[in-house]
Scaffold this active site. Structure first.
Site, short mmCIF file in Angstrom:
data_model
loop_
_atom_site.label_atom_id
_atom_site.label_comp_id
_atom_site.label_asym_id
_atom_site.label_seq_id
_atom_site.Cartn_x
_atom_site.Cartn_y
_atom_site.Cartn_z
N LEU A 204 0.87 -1.29 -0.18
CA LEU A 204 -0.15 0.10 -0.03
C LEU A 204 0.93 1.29 0.01
CD1 LEU A 204 -2.90 -0.62 2.63
CD2 LEU A 204 -2.95 -0.75 0.10
N HIS A 205 0.77 2.19 -1.03
CA HIS A 205 1.40 3.22 -0.81
C HIS A 205 0.69 4.67 -1.42
CE1 HIS A 205 2.24 2.13 -4.87
NE2 HIS A 205 2.93 3.12 -5.19
#
Ligand code: UD1
Ligand code: UDP
Length: 364
Positions: A204-205
């Site tokens: 996740l980014h």
């Protein structure tokens, strides 16, 4: 070397996409150089990819580094203008949709240098994503548009791009995957991190998931519940680490937070995963080809072909656990894979670039 091709790269996904294009142009005998903007600079976000993917050491590293969009883009523009003025190339190749991509296209256009955009025409139709802004503007500036999937041709045509500029060549990120597939050791990657045989991988980014504390906490809540069903390995991009840890990801049972991984180890882990939860663009494509079920924690995707021809499914934080249960209970997907994702995109790009350069020198 006034008529060389310069590849401008700066961020992790750029390296994975550029490697096969650089290799194919080298094989075609084209003079070229690599400019690294320095947008990503950590060993694990940058240098390891050059070594593992056989990318040549950058001829120049502009060392631009991190900052707000305006600061980073301004620094990119200034440094790239100086570089492309000092050593003007015959063609500037840019990749994907990061700030380095748009900055290089804009500088080149203002200097009167032609631009080729690899991975043109993708659209999420979500202008709150910085990548959507970067893609749309880069496509306006590029003379050669290399497209990974059929719907991207339609998007470009709808925006008034003439067909001569558009080349549907397949997906260089998948060239890299196929070239290195025998080196993706799922068991070694799993054992190195003490994971059980059945595990999931999470990345996740995206700002929409990690920058806003309430979004980060909704994502962490969903992941904690997901971990009740399957152990999760989470190689964390530096952008989201603080926010996701502050939201309690580190204390979750059966969640292993890892540093960003090198390409080979990451792909080993991906290959052996029972499920992947992500907001990454590249990972949606890689899971499609590896046939690993992918749950994308986003309201939209610029890569719908991974849903129609692959394993990908869009989920909300609330919808994650039901989708996960369905995925883990279901039979594995056997998608046919998107057209032209066959490991030969780099060759096709090199052929088109070589012909384009010949035609240009002929007319000069
Ligand atoms: C960028 C791209 C995004 C892409 C992602 C791939 C833009 C607008 N976004 O996002 O599309 O999906 O790369 O990974 O270009 N940082 C480090 N070390 C590094 C690099 C970054 O610690 O080597 C940290 C810094 O705190 C930095 C933050 O990560 O401020 C964000 O980096 P940045 O390059 O601005 O954007 P990404 O989130 O990496
Ligand atoms: N990747 C990697 N190690 C990691 C996470 C990602 O090697 O820990 C690779 C993977 O091939 C992925 C690519 O880096 O497709 C780009 O990843 P990222 O999610 O950062 O960028 P995006 O595709 O979302 O722009």
């Amino acid at each position: 070397m006034l008529d060389h091709v310069v590849h401008v790269v700066g961020a992790r996904p750029n390296f994975v996409k550029a490697a096969p294009v650089v290799a194919a142009l080298r094989a075609a005998g084209q003079p070229q150089s690599v400019v690294h903007t320095g947008q990503h600079y950590d060993e694990r976000m940058s240098h390891i990819f050059f070594r593992e993917l056989g990318l040549p050491e950058p001829d120049v590293d502009l060392g631009v580094g991190s900052g707000s969009h305006a600061r980073q883009t301004a620094a990119l523009l200034t440094a790239l203008e100086a570089e492309l003025t000092a050593r003007p190339p015959g063609l500037v190749m840019v990749y994907g949709d990061v700030n380095s991509t748009l900055a290089a296209a804009l500088v080149a256009a203002k200097l009167g240098l032609p631009v080729a955009h690899v991975e043109a025409g993708l659209r999420s139709f979500d202008m709150t994503m910085p990548e959507e802004v970067n893609r749309r503007l880069t496509d306006q500036l590029a003379e050669l548009l290399f497209v990974t999937s059929a719907e991207a041709v339609g998007h470009l045509a709808n925006e008034g791009v003439v067909p001569d500029r558009i080349h549907f060549v397949g997906n260089p990120m998948i060239d890299t995957l196929m070239a290195h597939l025998p080196r993706f050791d799922a068991q070694a990657a799993r054992e190195a991190h003490g994971l059980p045989e059945r595990y999931g991988v999470v990345t996740l980014h995206r700002p929409a998931n990690v920058d806003d504390p309430s979004a980060a906490s909704a994502a962490v809540k969903a992941l904690r519940e997901a971990a009740e069903h399957i152990e999760l390995a989470v190689p964390l991009h530096p952008r989201g680490r603080a926010a996701l840890e502050a939201a309690g990801l580190g204390e979750a049972r059966r969640v292993r937070i890892l540093e960003p991984l090198g390409y080979l180890e990451f792909m080993g882990l991906l290959r052996g995963a029972a499920v992947v939860i992500t907001d990454s663009g590249g990972v949606q494509e890689e899971t499609t080809v590896l046939r690993v079920p992918c749950l994308t924690l986003r309201p939209n995707t610029e890569r719908p072909v991974t849903v129609t021809h692959g394993t990908n499914r869009l989920v909300t934080p609330d919808g994650l656990v039901p989708a996960l249960i369905e995925t883990l209970d279901g039979s594995p997907a056997a998608p046919e894979g998107p057209p032209l994702w066959d490991g030969r995109a780099g060759e096709r790009i090199a052929r088109i670039v070589t012909d384009w350069r010949k035609a240009r020198s002929h007319h000069a």
